[in-house]
Design a protein around this motif. Structure first.
Motif, PDB file in Angstrom:
ATOM      1  N   ALA A 152       2.192   1.648  -3.471  1.00  0.00           N
ATOM      2  CA  ALA A 152       1.156   2.234  -4.320  1.00  0.00           C
ATOM      3  C   ALA A 152       1.044   3.741  -4.119  1.00  0.00           C
ATOM      4  O   ALA A 152       0.739   4.487  -5.055  1.00  0.00           O
ATOM      5  CB  ALA A 152      -0.186   1.562  -4.051  1.00  0.00           C
ATOM      6  N   SER A 188     -10.322  -1.829  -4.931  1.00  0.00           N
ATOM      7  CA  SER A 188      -9.699  -2.947  -4.232  1.00  0.00           C
ATOM      8  C   SER A 188      -8.554  -2.485  -3.329  1.00  0.00           C
ATOM      9  O   SER A 188      -8.079  -1.350  -3.421  1.00  0.00           O
ATOM     10  CB  SER A 188      -9.170  -3.978  -5.230  1.00  0.00           C
ATOM     11  OG  SER A 188     -10.224  -4.586  -5.935  1.00  0.00           O
ATOM     12  N   GLY A 210      -8.746  -6.825 -10.533  1.00  0.00           N
ATOM     13  CA  GLY A 210      -8.930  -5.434 -10.923  1.00  0.00           C
ATOM     14  C   GLY A 210     -10.266  -4.849 -10.520  1.00  0.00           C
ATOM     15  O   GLY A 210     -10.749  -3.893 -11.157  1.00  0.00           O
ATOM     16  N   SER A 253      -8.209  -7.676  -5.818  1.00  0.00           N
ATOM     17  CA  SER A 253      -7.174  -6.814  -6.386  1.00  0.00           C
ATOM     18  C   SER A 253      -6.594  -7.436  -7.650  1.00  0.00           C
ATOM     19  O   SER A 253      -6.342  -6.739  -8.648  1.00  0.00           O
ATOM     20  CB  SER A 253      -6.061  -6.586  -5.354  1.00  0.00           C
ATOM     21  OG  SER A 253      -6.559  -5.965  -4.175  1.00  0.00           O
ATOM     22  N   ARG A 289       0.836  -1.204   0.000  1.00  0.00           N
ATOM     23  CA  ARG A 289       0.000   0.000   0.000  1.00  0.00           C
ATOM     24  C   ARG A 289       0.873   1.257   0.000  1.00  0.00           C
ATOM     25  O   ARG A 289       0.552   2.258  -0.643  1.00  0.00           O
ATOM     26  CB  ARG A 289      -0.924  -0.005   1.220  1.00  0.00           C
ATOM     27  CG  ARG A 289      -1.989  -1.084   1.208  1.00  0.00           C
ATOM     28  CD  ARG A 289      -3.271  -0.628   0.556  1.00  0.00           C
ATOM     29  NE  ARG A 289      -3.980   0.324   1.413  1.00  0.00           N
ATOM     30  CZ  ARG A 289      -5.110   0.938   1.067  1.00  0.00           C
ATOM     31  NH1 ARG A 289      -5.639   0.718  -0.124  1.00  0.00           N
ATOM     32  NH2 ARG A 289      -5.699   1.783   1.893  1.00  0.00           N
ATOM     33  N   LEU A 337      -5.399  -3.281  -3.329  1.00  0.00           N
ATOM     34  CA  LEU A 337      -4.149  -2.993  -4.025  1.00  0.00           C
ATOM     35  C   LEU A 337      -4.411  -2.754  -5.508  1.00  0.00           C
ATOM     36  O   LEU A 337      -5.349  -3.326  -6.079  1.00  0.00           O
ATOM     37  CB  LEU A 337      -3.177  -4.170  -3.892  1.00  0.00           C
ATOM     38  CG  LEU A 337      -2.649  -4.490  -2.499  1.00  0.00           C
ATOM     39  CD1 LEU A 337      -1.920  -5.830  -2.527  1.00  0.00           C
ATOM     40  CD2 LEU A 337      -1.738  -3.391  -1.984  1.00  0.00           C
ATOM     41  N   PRO A 338      -3.574  -1.951  -6.158  1.00  0.00           N
ATOM     42  CA  PRO A 338      -3.637  -1.888  -7.624  1.00  0.00           C
ATOM     43  C   PRO A 338      -3.364  -3.261  -8.221  1.00  0.00           C
ATOM     44  O   PRO A 338      -2.602  -4.055  -7.662  1.00  0.00           O
ATOM     45  CB  PRO A 338      -2.521  -0.895  -7.983  1.00  0.00           C
ATOM     46  CG  PRO A 338      -2.253  -0.131  -6.736  1.00  0.00           C
ATOM     47  CD  PRO A 338      -2.552  -1.059  -5.598  1.00  0.00           C
ATOM     48  N   ARG A 339      -3.959  -3.519  -9.364  1.00  0.00           N
ATOM     49  CA  ARG A 339      -3.838  -4.851  -9.957  1.00  0.00           C
ATOM     50  C   ARG A 339      -2.384  -5.242 -10.210  1.00  0.00           C
ATOM     51  O   ARG A 339      -1.992  -6.392  -9.963  1.00  0.00           O
ATOM     52  CB  ARG A 339      -4.627  -4.889 -11.266  1.00  0.00           C
ATOM     53  CG  ARG A 339      -4.699  -6.274 -11.885  1.00  0.00           C
ATOM     54  CD  ARG A 339      -5.646  -6.297 -13.065  1.00  0.00           C
ATOM     55  NE  ARG A 339      -5.886  -7.648 -13.542  1.00  0.00           N
ATOM     56  CZ  ARG A 339      -6.786  -7.947 -14.469  1.00  0.00           C
ATOM     57  NH1 ARG A 339      -7.539  -6.992 -15.002  1.00  0.00           N
ATOM     58  NH2 ARG A 339      -6.958  -9.202 -14.855  1.00  0.00           N
TER      59      ARG A 339
END
Length: 446
Positions: free
Chosen positions: A88, A272, A268, A265, A85, A274-276
């Motif tokens: 990100a 979510s 997608g 995540s 995180r 986390l980013p994918r």
């Protein structure tokens, strides 16, 4: 009565000739386990929770779906998500040298040689760092700071680089303690608060905390750890200042929500955790020698894709598994050192059979038709293999035979020892033992 309740009321077993199944009370008694809690994942959702037994042996307080257990190394999975995180958000980078971001402690040089360690390597156990795991500290013991732990001034050796970083997987709880110090230095926030803000809250893990020691307001409703007997751990449980490696208190339902959040995540799903792209990094193997991602244990080559992790603290055993494509799996937590056998030998196989998990082993012992029975030799070591139903027994020299069961990745493993048996070709046996300094035994059929 739900399907899960029926499934976990009685277990099929191959260990008792002439007896097809045993009841839950017997299985728990065999495994010296007072309490058990299970969350079932099905259809990509937390489908149901189920509990049995008591929080403490000899007392009447039952385990409930909100009873917290020490999660052991499943703590690493959640801690890895905390770090990702921050990646990100641009606070950390997976591939920068973490020594440049550490402030309260630095990775020591080796005889003038200073290693370059990255966050990716810390999360994937490829940093070449020492200290496999931690015993924690009894309730009445003083607890060292994280820099003191890293320098070996606690009850474990110092955390040091002893092999080349980035080359191979070598499990290191010590690397996750370096992560804990890194996160503290970068954010100036204590880890329990950081984890609550970045992962526990967003993933709706309301019964989870990294607080060590466990606050008094939560302690009375937590599951007590037990030794074989079962005998309660002195002081009920140990304190783990190594929070990122072993310090999470949680429930199966909360951990199921976490692994489902990772799955979302990966798909997608908007909003979510986390980013994918980062979720894919998390669920991709990062070393050639072991299928381990960033804080996640993964399935081997050609097996259905899974994420999960096992967890061991003093007096607790846990297991989490999620088949990504099927959206099926479970989290099980037990409050005893024998709980690992209970989960591996009874709970997990019963759920796999009942719910038709893709990774369940429905093939005979020799799926390619090959007969593995025979004598294999490696120098002075003699290894004898025999089929026992769908399992194999391995006898090494004059030791008693060890019973092994085939896992979906093709390896043979069992609960008694950290032994992994593979047959790369019809005439060769490879025996791997997960311990320091051991090397694989490659034996040829006699």
């Amino acid at each position: 009565m739900t399907n899960l309740t029926r499934t976990l009321a009685r277990f099929p077993t191959r260990e008792l000739p002439g007896r097809a199944e045993i009841d839950l009370d017997t299985a728990m008694r065999w495994c010296h386990t007072p309490g058990l809690s299970v969350a079932l994942i099905d259809g990509g959702e937390l489908r149901e929770t189920w509990t049995a037994g008591t929080r403490t042996v000899g007392r009447a307080e039952p385990v409930t779906p909100h009873t917290r257990f020490q999660a052991g190394s499943i703590s690493k999975s959640v801690a890895a998500a905390v770090a990702l995180r921050l990646v990100a958000a641009g606070v950390l980078d997976l591939d920068e040298d973490v020594d440049g971001r550490l402030r309260s402690w630095r990775i020591p040089a080796n005889d003038g040689w200073r290693p370059r360690i990255t966050l990716r390597q810390l999360l994937s156990h490829t940093a070449g760092l020492t200290v496999h795991g931690f015993p924690g500290y009894p309730a009445d013991a003083s607890v060292p700071t994280v820099p003191e732990l890293l320098d070996g001034r606690g009850n474990t050796p110092p955390v040091r680089v002893t092999t080349l970083p980035g080359v191979q997987f070598s499990y290191s709880g010590g690397g996750y303690v370096v992560l804990q110090q890194l996160l503290a230095d970068v954010t100036a926030t204590d880890f329990p608060t950081l984890a609550a803000e970045l992962v526990l809250g967003p993933a709706r893990m309301g019964d989870s905390t990294y607080a060590q020691p466990l606050p008094a307001a939560l302690a009375d409703e937590a599951a007590v750890g037990h030794r074989v007997g079962p005998v309660p751990v002195a002081g009920r449980w140990h304190t783990y200042p190594e929070m990122t490696a072993a310090g999470l208190w949680s429930t199966p339902a909360d951990l199921a929500r976490f692994f489902l959040a990772v799955r979302d995540s990966l798909a997608g799903v908007p909003g979510s955790l986390l980013p994918r792209a980062l979720a894919e990094e998390m669920a991709t193997p990062h070393a050639r020698n072991t299928p381990y991602g960033l804080g996640l244990q993964l399935a081997g080559t050609d097996a259905p894709r899974t994420i999960g992790h096992g967890g061991t603290d003093e007096g607790y055993r846990n297991d989490a598994l999620l088949y990504l494509d099927a959206g099926q799996g479970m989290v099980a937590m037990a409050n005893s050192d024998g709980g690992g056998d209970l989960i591996a030998e009874f709970v997990r196989p019963a759920l796999a059979d009942e719910y038709g998990w893709p990774g369940r082993d429905t093939t005979p012992a020799s799926p390619d038709g090959a007969d593995r029975t025979g004598v294999y030799r490696d120098g002075d070591t003699t290894l004898r293999v025999a089929h026992t139903g769908d399992d194999v027994t391995l006898t090494v020299d004059d030791q008693p035979p060890v019973r092994l069961r085939r896992d979906p990745d093709g390896a043979w493993r069992g609960p008694a020892l950290t032994v992994e048996l593979r047959f790369p070709d019809p005439e060769t046996l490879v025996l791997h033992q997960d311990a320091e300094y051991t090397t694989d035994i490659r034996a040829v059929r006699d």
